[in-house]
Design a protein around this motif. Structure first.
Motif, PDB file in Angstrom:
ATOM      1  N   LEU A   3      41.972  38.858  47.405  1.00  0.00           N
ATOM      2  CA  LEU A   3      41.477  39.660  45.887  1.00  0.00           C
ATOM      3  C   LEU A   3      42.778  39.279  45.244  1.00  0.00           C
ATOM      4  O   LEU A   3      43.802  39.570  45.227  1.00  0.00           O
ATOM      5  N   THR A   4      42.515  38.898  43.787  1.00  0.00           N
ATOM      6  CA  THR A   4      43.678  38.817  42.977  1.00  0.00           C
ATOM      7  C   THR A   4      43.176  39.513  41.597  1.00  0.00           C
ATOM      8  O   THR A   4      42.033  39.405  40.983  1.00  0.00           O
ATOM      9  N   GLN A   5      44.256  40.226  41.310  1.00  0.00           N
ATOM     10  CA  GLN A   5      43.904  41.195  40.116  1.00  0.00           C
ATOM     11  C   GLN A   5      44.537  40.699  38.641  1.00  0.00           C
ATOM     12  O   GLN A   5      45.718  39.890  38.977  1.00  0.00           O
ATOM     13  N   ILE A   6      43.702  40.534  37.657  1.00  0.00           N
ATOM     14  CA  ILE A   6      44.216  40.026  36.248  1.00  0.00           C
ATOM     15  C   ILE A   6      44.344  40.955  35.304  1.00  0.00           C
ATOM     16  O   ILE A   6      43.459  41.932  35.274  1.00  0.00           O
ATOM     17  N   GLU A   7      45.296  41.101  34.497  1.00  0.00           N
ATOM     18  CA  GLU A   7      45.386  41.909  33.165  1.00  0.00           C
ATOM     19  C   GLU A   7      45.267  41.213  31.870  1.00  0.00           C
ATOM     20  O   GLU A   7      46.141  40.087  31.813  1.00  0.00           O
ATOM     21  N   PHE A  53      37.653  48.560  45.016  1.00  0.00           N
ATOM     22  CA  PHE A  53      37.360  47.503  45.940  1.00  0.00           C
ATOM     23  C   PHE A  53      38.320  47.485  47.158  1.00  0.00           C
ATOM     24  O   PHE A  53      39.347  47.449  46.927  1.00  0.00           O
ATOM     25  N   TYR A  54      37.589  47.561  48.329  1.00  0.00           N
ATOM     26  CA  TYR A  54      38.179  47.605  49.404  1.00  0.00           C
ATOM     27  C   TYR A  54      38.643  46.263  50.122  1.00  0.00           C
ATOM     28  O   TYR A  54      37.649  45.390  50.256  1.00  0.00           O
ATOM     29  N   ASP A  55      39.846  45.849  50.300  1.00  0.00           N
ATOM     30  CA  ASP A  55      40.183  44.571  50.917  1.00  0.00           C
ATOM     31  C   ASP A  55      39.988  44.567  52.274  1.00  0.00           C
ATOM     32  O   ASP A  55      40.758  45.277  53.047  1.00  0.00           O
ATOM     33  N   PRO A  56      39.161  43.872  52.896  1.00  0.00           N
ATOM     34  CA  PRO A  56      38.861  43.806  54.268  1.00  0.00           C
ATOM     35  C   PRO A  56      40.054  43.229  55.231  1.00  0.00           C
ATOM     36  O   PRO A  56      39.934  43.216  56.349  1.00  0.00           O
TER      37      PRO A  56
END
Length: 452
Positions: A3-7, A53-56
């Motif tokens: 998972l990668t977050q973007i702003e 969002f849960y990172d498994p």
């Protein structure tokens, strides 16, 4: 896929939710904790939307035959004292059978869960659902049967489930899309307000139309003068930026409050009440309601709620000394002839707390007995009462914190026992779930929350 977050321009996105590289919108404020990517979206003043969002990958040893999904519980508090949901909001009365009721012999830490209830559809709707995963509330939007198999894909209206050894093409994470309403007005209040008001306009909406109903109304009222017989008059919304409007959802209605065109000192003017009719002649119907009528309706429901809470605390002998003094201090009558609040609240008081406990839970899906909390977090919507306007609004969000302990089985036992409950006169307002997935534009003039 990680998972990668973007702003980007003050808005947050996430990639890796599915196998492709598409960006998933998070919200306008991000505050992730542990394995949870969490964000809040206040483009509409109500309901606020929380996405997580849960990172498994955080728990890679979870058995491959299990399902992971979010389950959410809510507790209403005033001054730290739990309040039954139906006391705070009559239209939450259907949640009452879901509430936990602790006993004097219960453990101290379990007593903190008193009057906590699962955030789920009506008990009579849930009678065949063994596990109240929040994602299954999407059934009320897409009418897919509320079985796990229908909610492994992404996107789904209220989030997706995750199968540990799932096939390709499915969601790679467990997720939740939760509408958080602090508004006590309900659809029947809006109905009563417009019943004697002639519609401003009715706009055809063919099945090929893809815009949200509120956007159809905005576009039409920007290009067409419908409130004047003079064809030279400018359209009602001509030159009005949506950033100057405030928006909220009440039941099947979208309420857009627009600036007062005649008084520059007034922040807001009248309100467009927008409703979509999908059966028969598909159309968007718009009513125009005055600022006075809107304020009067809002004020009535807020003060009534505070008095219900006061009476409950009094009858339970739980009123604080301060509250007793306030009650014995007559304060006359308030704006528009409405009674003032019984608690004599200060402008800085965060009067009501809606505490949420949101957990990623694994189990087989056939029973709750093998349910296990993998990780969770708590957060709260904090409501403030204005003595000047007699309105109760969400003023702040208490930032998420990692969950330290929760008796999941206590809450699930209450859920299972409630599923045979007879429907009440106050069904759960399904718009709490169905409108969470609505595409939202940035109506920047609405009530914006602070984060504590």
């Amino acid at each position: 896929m990680a998972l990668t977050q973007i702003e980007r321009n003050g808005r947050f996105y996430l990639t890796g939710v599915t196998e492709d590289t598409e960006e998933e919108y998070l919200g306008t404020y991000e505050c992730s904790v542990g394995p949870h990517h969490i964000a809040f979206d206040d483009n509409f003043s109500d309901p606020l939307v929380m996405r997580a969002f849960y990172d498994p990958l955080a728990y890679p040893t979870t058995p491959s035959n299990l399902i992971v999904g979010y389950i959410q519980f809510v507790q209403v508090l005033i001054g730290g004292e739990p309040i039954p949901p139906g006391v705070f909001n009559e239209w939450w009365a259907s949640r009452t059978p879901y509430t936990t009721k602790v006993r004097p012999s219960d453990r101290i830490k379990d007593k903190a869960l008193d009057l906590t209830f699962v955030d789920f559809m009506d008990p009579w709707q849930a009678n065949a659902i063994p596990v109240p995963w929040y994602a299954l509330n999407g059934y009320m939007v897409n009418e897919l049967l509320p079985t796990p198999e229908n909610y492994f894909a992404h996107p789904r209206p209220n989030g997706s489930l995750y199968r540990v050894s799932g096939r390709t093409g499915l969601s790679q994470v467990a997720s939740i899309v939760s509408g958080v309403t602090a508004d006590l007005m309900n659809a029947s209040d809006v109905e009563a307000m417009i019943k004697d008001v002639k519609p401003l306009v009715e706009i055809p909406a063919p099945e090929t139309e893809t815009r949200e109903p509120y956007r159809i109304a905005i576009d039409y009222l920007t290009d067409n003068a419908v409130d004047s017989d003079d064809e030279d008059d400018a359209p009602l919304l001509d030159g009005v930026d949506v950033a100057r409007m405030a928006a909220k959802v009440v039941g099947e209605f979208v309420l857009l409050t627009i600036p007062d065109a005649e008084d520059a000192d007034e922040r807001f003017g009248p309100t467009l009440v927008i409703r979509f009719y999908s059966s028969g002649r598909r159309r968007v119907v718009v009513h125009l309601v005055s600022e006075h009528d809107m304020t009067t309706t809002y004020a009535a429901v807020a003060t009534q709620a505070l008095w219900r809470i006061f009476v409950y605390l009094r009858d339970e002998n739980k009123l604080s000394e301060r509250h007793w003094k306030a009650a014995l201090d007559p304060r006359g009558r308030g704006r528009g002839g409405l009674e003032k609040d019984p608690f004599k609240l200060k402008p800085s008081d965060l009067a009501v707390e809606l505490k949420h406990t949101t957990m990623a839970v694994s189990c087989s899906g056939r029973t709750t007995r093998d349910a296990k909390v993998l990780s969770g977090f708590t957060w709260s919507a904090m409501l403030r009462y204005s003595d000047d306007t007699s309105l109760l609004e969400c003023a702040a969000i208490r930032k998420p914190e990692l969950l330290r302990g929760f008796n999941l089985q206590l809450g699930l036992d209450a859920y299972l026992a409630a599923r045979t409950t007879t429907p009440t006169d106050y069904p759960i307002d399904v718009s709490n779930f169905t409108k969470a997935a609505m595409r939202r534009e940035n109506f920047a003039a609405g009530n914006k929350v602070n984060y504590l």
